[in-house]
Design a protein around this motif. Structure first.
Motif, mmCIF file in Angstrom:
data_model
loop_
_atom_site.group_PDB
_atom_site.id
_atom_site.type_symbol
_atom_site.label_atom_id
_atom_site.label_comp_id
_atom_site.label_asym_id
_atom_site.label_seq_id
_atom_site.Cartn_x
_atom_site.Cartn_y
_atom_site.Cartn_z
ATOM 1 N N LEU A 9 -9.909 15.519 1.376
ATOM 2 C CA LEU A 9 -10.137 15.092 -0.125
ATOM 3 C C LEU A 9 -8.988 14.641 -0.621
ATOM 4 N N LYS A 10 -9.054 13.767 -1.654
ATOM 5 C CA LYS A 10 -7.873 13.590 -2.454
ATOM 6 C C LYS A 10 -7.746 14.454 -3.349
ATOM 7 N N ASP A 11 -6.405 14.790 -3.798
ATOM 8 C CA ASP A 11 -6.135 15.778 -4.766
ATOM 9 C C ASP A 11 -6.383 15.428 -6.106
ATOM 10 N N VAL A 12 -7.450 15.656 -6.732
ATOM 11 C CA VAL A 12 -7.858 15.193 -7.985
ATOM 12 C C VAL A 12 -9.044 16.121 -8.383
ATOM 13 N N SER A 13 -9.174 16.421 -9.705
ATOM 14 C CA SER A 13 -10.002 17.350 -10.219
ATOM 15 C C SER A 13 -10.156 16.981 -11.701
ATOM 16 N N VAL A 14 -11.329 17.332 -12.215
ATOM 17 C CA VAL A 14 -11.706 16.928 -13.666
ATOM 18 C C VAL A 14 -10.507 17.564 -14.427
ATOM 19 N N VAL A 17 -7.829 15.165 -14.512
ATOM 20 C CA VAL A 17 -8.106 14.212 -15.443
ATOM 21 C C VAL A 17 -7.779 14.488 -16.888
ATOM 22 N N MET A 18 -8.461 15.329 -17.420
ATOM 23 C CA MET A 18 -8.168 15.820 -18.745
ATOM 24 C C MET A 18 -7.230 16.173 -19.221
ATOM 25 N N LEU A 68 -14.778 28.320 -14.647
ATOM 26 C CA LEU A 68 -14.581 27.105 -14.100
ATOM 27 C C LEU A 68 -14.709 26.146 -15.093
ATOM 28 N N PHE A 69 -15.622 26.282 -16.089
ATOM 29 C CA PHE A 69 -15.924 25.001 -17.045
ATOM 30 C C PHE A 69 -14.937 25.234 -18.200
ATOM 31 N N ASP A 72 -11.882 23.257 -17.309
ATOM 32 C CA ASP A 72 -11.970 21.744 -17.018
ATOM 33 C C ASP A 72 -11.250 20.837 -17.930
ATOM 34 N N LEU A 113 -21.019 19.303 -20.055
ATOM 35 C CA LEU A 113 -20.109 18.119 -19.282
ATOM 36 C C LEU A 113 -20.699 17.254 -18.592
ATOM 37 N N GLY A 114 -20.434 15.847 -18.938
ATOM 38 C CA GLY A 114 -21.104 14.761 -18.477
ATOM 39 C C GLY A 114 -22.481 14.236 -18.802
ATOM 40 N N PRO A 275 -15.547 7.769 -20.115
ATOM 41 C CA PRO A 275 -16.661 7.435 -19.198
ATOM 42 C C PRO A 275 -17.908 8.143 -19.518
ATOM 43 N N VAL A 276 -18.264 9.109 -19.723
ATOM 44 C CA VAL A 276 -19.444 9.929 -20.184
ATOM 45 C C VAL A 276 -20.257 9.002 -20.842
ATOM 46 N N CYS B 369 -20.935 15.417 -12.691
ATOM 47 C CA CYS B 369 -20.491 14.011 -12.636
ATOM 48 C C CYS B 369 -20.020 13.479 -14.042
ATOM 49 N N PRO B 419 -13.414 13.504 -8.606
ATOM 50 C CA PRO B 419 -12.641 14.545 -9.189
ATOM 51 C C PRO B 419 -13.619 15.875 -9.388
#
Lengths: 338, 582
Positions: A9-14, A17-18, A68-69, A72, A113-114, A275-276, B369, B419
């Motif tokens: 997996l690519k090393d990215v996470s929410v 990004v934030m 977890l949240f 984020d 979220l989302g 994006p959301v 998502c 992500p």
């Protein structure tokens, strides 16, 4: 047992990004702080704390994993956008009210979220400017050199809110002057005579706008946003303001003035690109950005509010699902059919 | 030779991890303790076993016969004894069993008689037949029977034959080593495909991270005087997907709804070309393949491995580290963890990766998502994975089809970039299988309905036929009766004047039809049966009063007389009047 493929997996996470969105805001914040003083930093802290607290409570109520949240970073981005769009000397409770409303109502009541159909920060702005119009339009007067202590006293309500300390935003001032004067003022003289205006827009605000622009370009470089929304936003705002400015330069300010004033740059790179609540297809993003730019101008110049970015983005949020549905790109192997 | 390359949208660049396993040449894996050869090793029908427990087999001997056109034969990988033909767990994520031939090698590795084929003299049909009988299938992993792809479309001219040496999955290097070491045989195999398909151009695509393989292939093409073009394509996963490679080399996009031959292209893996050549030039069926052993191992390397070799036993050759906790078959992007270390190497097994948490850390928890669109940007088929995810989650499968879920090749690019760590591919597999299941159910119910309706129709038709027959018979009967009656009437008229005494009874039985007669006969039979039963009953009843002495009879009569006198019993009728004949 084990998670299925892909195993790599690519090393990215929410969170990453934030956090990068927050980092991209820093040049703008630095310019802002140097312009109006350290108060903005205090507001950022207040908004962040309020957002995290509201987020924690809502997560608890909804039975979601807190750690977890909370990590984020989405609540922090919302908080920062609120702090940056509210007047820097607004009382602390106004910022807290906006933030709590954004997190509790605009985000969590829609599913967290989302799931939010509207940009939470813009919901907060819209709610507060409707509910507290006076407080939301008190911006610090130009050249107001207050220390941190004095600014904090005003924010925390320990010092009286003196009218001389605050004034209108450049956009507000121009709108009022043009409306009151009804032809006796013209834009050129306004810009030349009032000391809230600098070379291009509000005095010093060009630098804040430039800071946001810089951060936005970095986000684009990092591929966290695509060029579609910002470019369409800037293009449509420039086109409409340019056309009217050419038609009557005395009545309508130049495109540069509009691009560098108010929330234009912040909106183009950080708010309309959410994006959301925004569009996701390439053509949809173009329509979304162009629509937001156009609506922002119309509300600014012909509407009842000094700045229109918040309402423009919310209106476009409303139409985003339909735009997405109608702008589905053709897929691999199906291009001739489309 | 310069040629214009096309690009496909999307794709990702995971770390390739290929250098570890290319330092050493291909090695021959030793004979394993036993071989478990699944009979179903290609897409299509299930080959039927031709051997049974106890049989001696030779290397290359047919053990499973191709079942229909889309199927390929299966052969014994070495000489030895068939231990059993039984169900064994398969290298499939489901962990389901399938019929396998288990062979205990005798160590001699003795071939059946095999010889080169005079390929030039064979009609194309015979070449295809031979490839099917040799078990040649797509060794890139899809295992589609090769002969099935060697017929050009009748309507579309065959433009390009694309040979896939891209090998884009990380870790896998078996095609790379094959091209480096056996380029000439690969090129000769491509020549066979070229002869059968007659394309205008042959393009061999190799990712540009394999310069040695490309050089070896170029040299072989030159040596053999072929006109094939060896093209180095950019290293970008999934450049080795057939559709992506076709796009890069020819600019043509093959949608899910079409076959590549519809666009005048056909695509084969380099290893397939190699085995096709072995089958023709040496008469060798496919009994082994190259397998990369890599991942969490001390000595990664490529091996020539007999089909049926248990994976756990094979992996030991590469000395897995002690923390190895599973075996991935295939690459890390599209492979899967095998359910059991004893599952056999099959024709689709290109790579075994020792899995460990150090190498593939457990995934972070799944987040919602945020519609960031990374998946859509990474998708090589330009789909909108996040929309398909949303509708898969909501079990709105109709919508997933509207968003072209069946164009998804499950390459894993979307999951790779997400992500929020959403296992998007899993959602799409789920949605696809649900749609298939519903389709099957619908087909089954449609068929049942059709069967039922046909049965009803048939029954109705039979009824109608029967009624018609009866009606005809009745009509015939009526006509006959009418004729008889007429005859009788004529007779009566004749005799009437002669004898006034003659009773009209003579004409009385005439109306009784044959049906009535049958009925009467039936009634008579029933009555007779009833009478017989009654007689039997009566005969049985007085059992204990038989064979009485005169004294006993007298005593009984006395008792009876007393009982009658005391009105305890009704006097037994001596002879019922009703039964007395008149």
């Amino acid at each position: 047992m084990f998670a299925p493929a892909p195993f790599l997996l690519k090393d990215v996470s929410v969170s990453q990004v934030m956090i990068q969105v927050c980092v991209a805001l820093i040049p703008g914040i630095a310019a802002y702080a140097s312009l109006v003083g350290p108060a903005i930093l205090v507001q950022l802290v207040i908004a962040t704390l309020a957002a995290l607290l509201a987020e924690a409570i809502m997560l608890k109520v909804r039975g979601k994993p807190l750690a977890l949240f909370l990590t984020d970073g989405s609540a922090i981005v919302t908080a920062w956008l609120i702090a940056l769009t509210f007047p820097p000397l607004a009382p602390w409770w106004l910022v807290v009210t906006g933030t709590v409303f954004a997190v509790v109502v605009a985000k969590h009541l829609y599913g967290g979220l989302g799931q939010n159909p509207f940009n939470p920060a813009m919901v907060a702005f819209a709610v507060c400017i409707v509910a507290f119009p006076a407080l939301m339009s008190q911006w610090p007067s130009v050249g107001l050199q207050l220390g941190l202590i004095d600014q904090m006293n005003i924010i925390l309500g320990w010092a009286p809110r003196v009218d001389t300390l605050t004034g209108a935003t450049p956009l507000d001032a121009m709108k009022t002057a043009l409306k009151l004067g009804e032809g006796s003022f013209d834009v050129t003289t306004l810009l030349a005579n009032q000391d809230i205006y600098g070379n291009f827009a509000g005095r010093g605000w060009e630098w804040v706008a430039a800071g946001y622009l810089l951060g936005g370009l970095w986000l684009w470089h990092r591929k966290l946003i695509t060029w579609h929304v910002p470019l369409a936003f800037v293009a449509s705002l420039s086109l409409i303001s340019g056309a009217l400015w050419l038609y009557n330069p005395g009545q309508f300010a130049s495109p540069l003035f509009h691009l560098l004033s108010g929330g234009a740059m912040l909106g183009a790179f950080f708010i309309a690109t959410d994006p959301v609540s925004g569009c996701t297809t390439p053509r949809g993003k173009l329509i979304f950005g162009a629509g937001a730019g156009l609506l922002a101008y119309i509300i600014r110049v012909f509407g009842g509010y000094p700045d229109g970015v918040a309402f423009a983005v919310l209106l476009m949020n409303l139409s985003a699902p339909l735009i997405d549905l109608l702008t589905q790109p053709p897929i691999f192997g199906m291009k001739d059919k489309a | 030779m310069l040629m214009n390359l096309f690009k496909f949208k999307g794709g990702v660049k995971p770390p390739t991890n290929k250098t570890q396993s290319v330092t050493l040449p291909i090695a021959q894996a030793p004979l394993p303790s036993r071989l478990v050869v699944p009979l179903h090793q290609s897409i299509g029908g299930m080959p039927q076993p031709t051997v049974q427990a106890g049989d001696k087999v030779l290397k290359g001997q047919l053990i499973g016969e191709a079942d229909g056109w889309i199927s390929a034969a299966v052969h014994a990988p070495t000489s030895g004894t068939v231990l059993e033909v039984a169900m064994h767990v398969q290298p499939h994520p489901s962990g389901l069993d399938a019929l396998c031939v288990v062979i205990e090698p005798d160590g001699k590795d003795e071939w059946i008689a095999h010889a080169p084929l005079d390929y030039a003299a064979m009609p194309p049909e015979a070449v295809r037949e031979h490839l099917q009988q040799s078990g040649v299938v797509g060794l890139g992993g899809a295992v589609f029977p090769t002969h099935g792809k060697l017929t050009a479309s009748k309507t579309v001219p065959m433009e390009e034959l694309v040979i896939n040496g891209a090998e884009c999955e990380p870790f896998i290097t078996c095609d790379d080593l094959l091209m480096r070491e056996r380029a000439e045989e690969v090129v000769r195999g491509i020549g066979v495909f070229r002869d059968l398909l007659q394309p205008k151009k042959v393009l061999i695509g190799i990712e540009d991270n394999k310069p040695e393989a490309a050089a070896a292939m170029r040299l072989a093409v030159q040596t053999l005087g072929e006109t094939f073009e060896v093209v180095q394509v950019p290293t970008l996963y999934p450049a080795g997907g057939a559709k992506q490679l076709i796009r890069v080399l020819t600019g043509k996009e093959v949608p899910a709804s079409k076959r590549s031959t519809d666009l005048g292209v056909q695509c084969f893996n380099v290893a397939t070309a190699y085995t096709a050549w072995r089958a023709i030039a040496h008469g060798e069926p496919v009994v082994s393949r190259l397998v990369t052993l890599s991942g969490n191992v001390h000595a990664p390397r490529n091996y020539e491995v007999l089909i049926g070799t248990p994976m756990g036993e094979l992996l030991k050759l590469a000395q897995p580290h002690p923390d190895t906790d599973g075996i991935i078959m295939g690459g890390p992007m599209m492979g899967f963890l095998v359910p059991d270390a004893n599952v056999p190497v099959v024709k689709a097994t290109n790579c075994l990766i020792a899995h460990s948490e150090r190498l593939f850390p457990p995934k972070a928890p799944e987040m919602p998502c945020i519609r960031c669109g990374s998946c859509a940007q990474a998708c090589p088929h330009e789909l909108q994975p996040f929309e398909m995810y949303w509708f898969s989650r909501a079990k709105n499968f109709g919508k997933t089809q509207e968003y072209n879920i069946f164009d998804c090749i499950e390459c894993g690019c979307c999951s790779f970039v997400c992500p929020s760590r959403i296992p998007l591919v899993q959602y799409f597999r789920f949605a696809k299988s649900e749609i298939w299941a519903r389709e099957r159910e619908k087909n089954a119910s449609d068929q049942a309905k059709a069967r039922f309706e046909f049965k009803q129709l048939r029954e109705e038709r039979e009824k109608a036929d029967k009624a018609e027959k009866l009606a005809k018979a009745a009509a015939a009967q009526a006509a006959k009766k009418a004729a008889e009656a007429a005859a009788a009437a004529a007779a009566t008229t004749e005799t009437n004047g002669l004898s006034a005494d003659a009773p009209p009874a003579a004409s009385e039985p005439a109306p009784a039809s044959t049906v009535d007669a049958a009925k009467a006969a039936k009634m008579a039979t029933i009555e007779a049966a009833m009478a017989r039963a009654k007689a039997q009953r009566e005969a049985v009843q007085p059992k204990n009063t038989e064979n009485l002495t005169p004294e006993q009879q007298k005593a009984a009569a006395d008792i009876e007389a007393r009982r009658i006198a005391a009105h305890l019993t009704e006097p037994e009728p001596v002879a019922p009047a009703s039964e007395k004949p008149e």
